[in-house]
Enzyme design. Structure first.
Site, mmCIF file in Angstrom:
data_model
loop_
_atom_site.group_PDB
_atom_site.id
_atom_site.type_symbol
_atom_site.label_atom_id
_atom_site.label_comp_id
_atom_site.label_asym_id
_atom_site.label_seq_id
_atom_site.Cartn_x
_atom_site.Cartn_y
_atom_site.Cartn_z
ATOM 1 N N CYS A 136 0.800 -1.221 0.000
ATOM 2 C CA CYS A 136 0.000 0.000 0.000
ATOM 3 C C CYS A 136 0.839 1.280 0.000
ATOM 4 O O CYS A 136 0.560 2.209 -0.766
ATOM 5 C CB CYS A 136 -0.943 0.000 1.196
ATOM 6 S SG CYS A 136 -0.149 -0.599 2.691
ATOM 7 N N GLN A 163 1.092 4.652 9.283
ATOM 8 C CA GLN A 163 0.128 3.730 8.661
ATOM 9 C C GLN A 163 -1.064 3.433 9.574
ATOM 10 O O GLN A 163 -0.913 3.108 10.749
ATOM 11 C CB GLN A 163 0.854 2.428 8.271
ATOM 12 C CG GLN A 163 1.938 2.685 7.239
ATOM 13 C CD GLN A 163 2.665 1.452 6.741
ATOM 14 O OE1 GLN A 163 3.880 1.512 6.575
ATOM 15 N NE2 GLN A 163 1.977 0.357 6.494
ATOM 16 N N ARG A 267 3.206 2.216 12.632
ATOM 17 C CA ARG A 267 1.748 2.087 12.787
ATOM 18 C C ARG A 267 1.274 3.178 13.739
ATOM 19 O O ARG A 267 1.834 3.347 14.828
ATOM 20 C CB ARG A 267 1.407 0.717 13.378
ATOM 21 C CG ARG A 267 -0.075 0.465 13.498
ATOM 22 C CD ARG A 267 -0.744 0.156 12.174
ATOM 23 N NE ARG A 267 -0.296 -1.105 11.617
ATOM 24 C CZ ARG A 267 -0.362 -1.421 10.322
ATOM 25 N NH1 ARG A 267 -0.864 -0.566 9.434
ATOM 26 N NH2 ARG A 267 0.068 -2.581 9.890
ATOM 27 N N HIS A 274 -3.023 5.971 4.693
ATOM 28 C CA HIS A 274 -1.616 5.960 5.125
ATOM 29 C C HIS A 274 -0.956 7.286 4.716
ATOM 30 O O HIS A 274 -1.149 7.773 3.597
ATOM 31 C CB HIS A 274 -0.854 4.824 4.454
ATOM 32 C CG HIS A 274 -1.177 3.454 4.991
ATOM 33 N ND1 HIS A 274 -2.061 3.212 6.012
ATOM 34 C CD2 HIS A 274 -0.693 2.230 4.631
ATOM 35 C CE1 HIS A 274 -2.120 1.911 6.258
ATOM 36 N NE2 HIS A 274 -1.297 1.287 5.430
HETATM 37 N N1 HSE Z 1 1.143 -3.721 4.901
HETATM 38 C C1 HSE Z 1 0.151 -2.717 4.970
HETATM 39 C C2 HSE Z 1 -0.097 -2.303 6.377
HETATM 40 C C3 HSE Z 1 -1.133 -3.174 4.368
HETATM 41 O O1 HSE Z 1 0.276 -3.050 7.281
HETATM 42 O O2 HSE Z 1 -0.617 -1.219 6.609
HETATM 43 C C4 HSE Z 1 -1.304 -2.721 2.956
HETATM 44 O O3 HSE Z 1 -0.418 -3.344 2.046
#
Ligand code: HSE
Length: 373
Positions: A136, A163, A267, A274
């Site tokens: 993403c 993210q 995160r 994102h």
């Molecule tokens: N790897 C991404 C995430 C999800 O953990 O946000 C979208 O590819």
């Protein structure tokens, strides 16, 4: 009409894909079958045009192999269980997948057609059957800086990501809601009257560090926090999410000269979209205006946000980007690092351009091609 099977259509990415396909009337062009890993035999969704049959078993290879195209948003575990066995039965259909499992295979193309339509068409002409959506953050970044890439102006990229939890799936989203709920209940029940300012911070900190919050899905406390680690460890002190930034970018661009990409993937407790803070080393000393003009004109989705306080606060946020195909780019500015460095901030819906939309458009390319053959 090509027979097309959908697996994982009720998940986070799958639901967004279904919504987009309905909006674009894509189901009218194909013969759809819906698969389920747990509810085979139940009624297929009536709201989706073309769902004539009951749900089929997603592990039934004899059913899967009747399809011309399979579109999976079920996740990597499913791909790893089913894909190779299905090919072993002699199935030669198109496999379109959101999961990362097959992305780096030689016989797969990572699909992001505004950037690599030529590569996709060449693949179709030469018999490539696997078309896999990219990571993403990679897809969103490439669309954001498309205008600089197409003129071969980018020498190197450094990214910091922010993210949203929906990138980790529905169960992780639910766990974050539980963590927030737990946190607010702790605050309210302590003395019945919530503290304020630093007193409130102390109460929340105590609740988050001493209480038994659910963390199985997120692997940590994300409520009122952030987690600078996504996915498993790979070599060089990187996480797999950070490794993808370099390898997937370069596979999609498919150029003789590799563009180094280094990232730190984080995160954060946002729900959808994102964000990425980008540092680009350019091959030329371009002014902010020259950079912005190139970004703006490269594709119809880039939405340039003026580097002003209120525009940024109103429009360059995950909330402003959610449920939209717009790739917002703002905070464009030159850097003290040197005249060839430029930085910017971008945000896009990782469930749309970051996952479902490239799959939907690839399916459309295959259907269009089939109609002209
Ligand atoms: N790897 C991404 C995430 C999800 O953990 O946000 C979208 O590819």
């Amino acid at each position: 009409m090509l027979k097309t099977g959908f697996i994982g259509w009720r998940g986070v990415v799958g639901s967004v894909l279904m919504k987009r396909m309905q909006e674009e009337n894509d189901f009218s062009r194909l013969d759809a079958t819906f698969y389920s890993t747990s509810q085979a035999g139940q009624k297929a969704p009536s709201y989706i045009h073309g769902s004539k049959r009951n749900l089929q078993d997603a592990y039934d290879l004899s059913s899967l192999r009747t399809q011309d195209i399979l579109v999976s948003t079920q996740g990597g575990d499913y791909t790893e269980k089913v894909y190779a066995k299905l090919r072993e039965t002699g199935w030669h259909g198109f496999w379109i997948d959101a999961a990362s499992s097959l992305r780096m295979n030689k016989d797969s193309i990572i699909v992001l057609d505004p950037i690599n339509a030529k590569q996709i068409r060449k693949g179709l002409a030469s018999g490539v059957k696997n078309y896999i959506g990219g990571n993403c953050t990679v897809s969103l970044m490439l669309l954001a800086i498309h205008g600089l890439l197409e003129e071969n102006l980018v020498d190197a990229i450094q990214v910091s990501t922010y993210q949203a939890i929906s990138g980790a799936g529905a169960e992780a989203m639910n766990e974050l809601f539980q963590q927030f709920d737990y946190m607010t209940r702790q605050m309210l029940t302590k003395d019945k009257v919530p503290a304020k300012g630093l007193g409130l911070e102390k109460d929340i900190h105590y609740a988050l560090t001493h209480c038994d919050l659910p963390t199985n899905k997120i692997n940590g406390v994300l409520a009122a926090n952030l987690l600078p680690w996504i996915d498993k460890a790979v070599d060089g002190g990187r996480t797999k999410e950070e490794w993808k930034g370099h390898v997937e970018t370069n596979k999609i661009l498919d150029r003789a000269t590799v563009i180094p990409v280094d990232s730190t993937c984080v995160r954060v407790a946002t729900l959808r979209s994102h964000c990425q803070s980008l540092v680009l080393k350019l091959k030329e000393d371009l002014s902010v205006r020259e950079v912005e003009m190139r970004l703006q004109r490269a594709n119809p989705w880039v939405h340039l946000i003026p580097n002003e306080r209120q525009d940024t606060l109103n429009y360059l946020t995950p909330i402003a980007a959610a449920d939209s195909l717009k790739i917002k780019v703002g905070r464009v500015r030159k850097m003290n690092l040197g005249p060839e460095f430029v930085q910017m901030f971008t945000v896009g819906d990782q469930l749309l351009w970051g996952a479902a939309e490239p799959l939907r458009r690839t399916l459309k390319i295959i259907l269009d091609r089939n109609e002209t053959l």
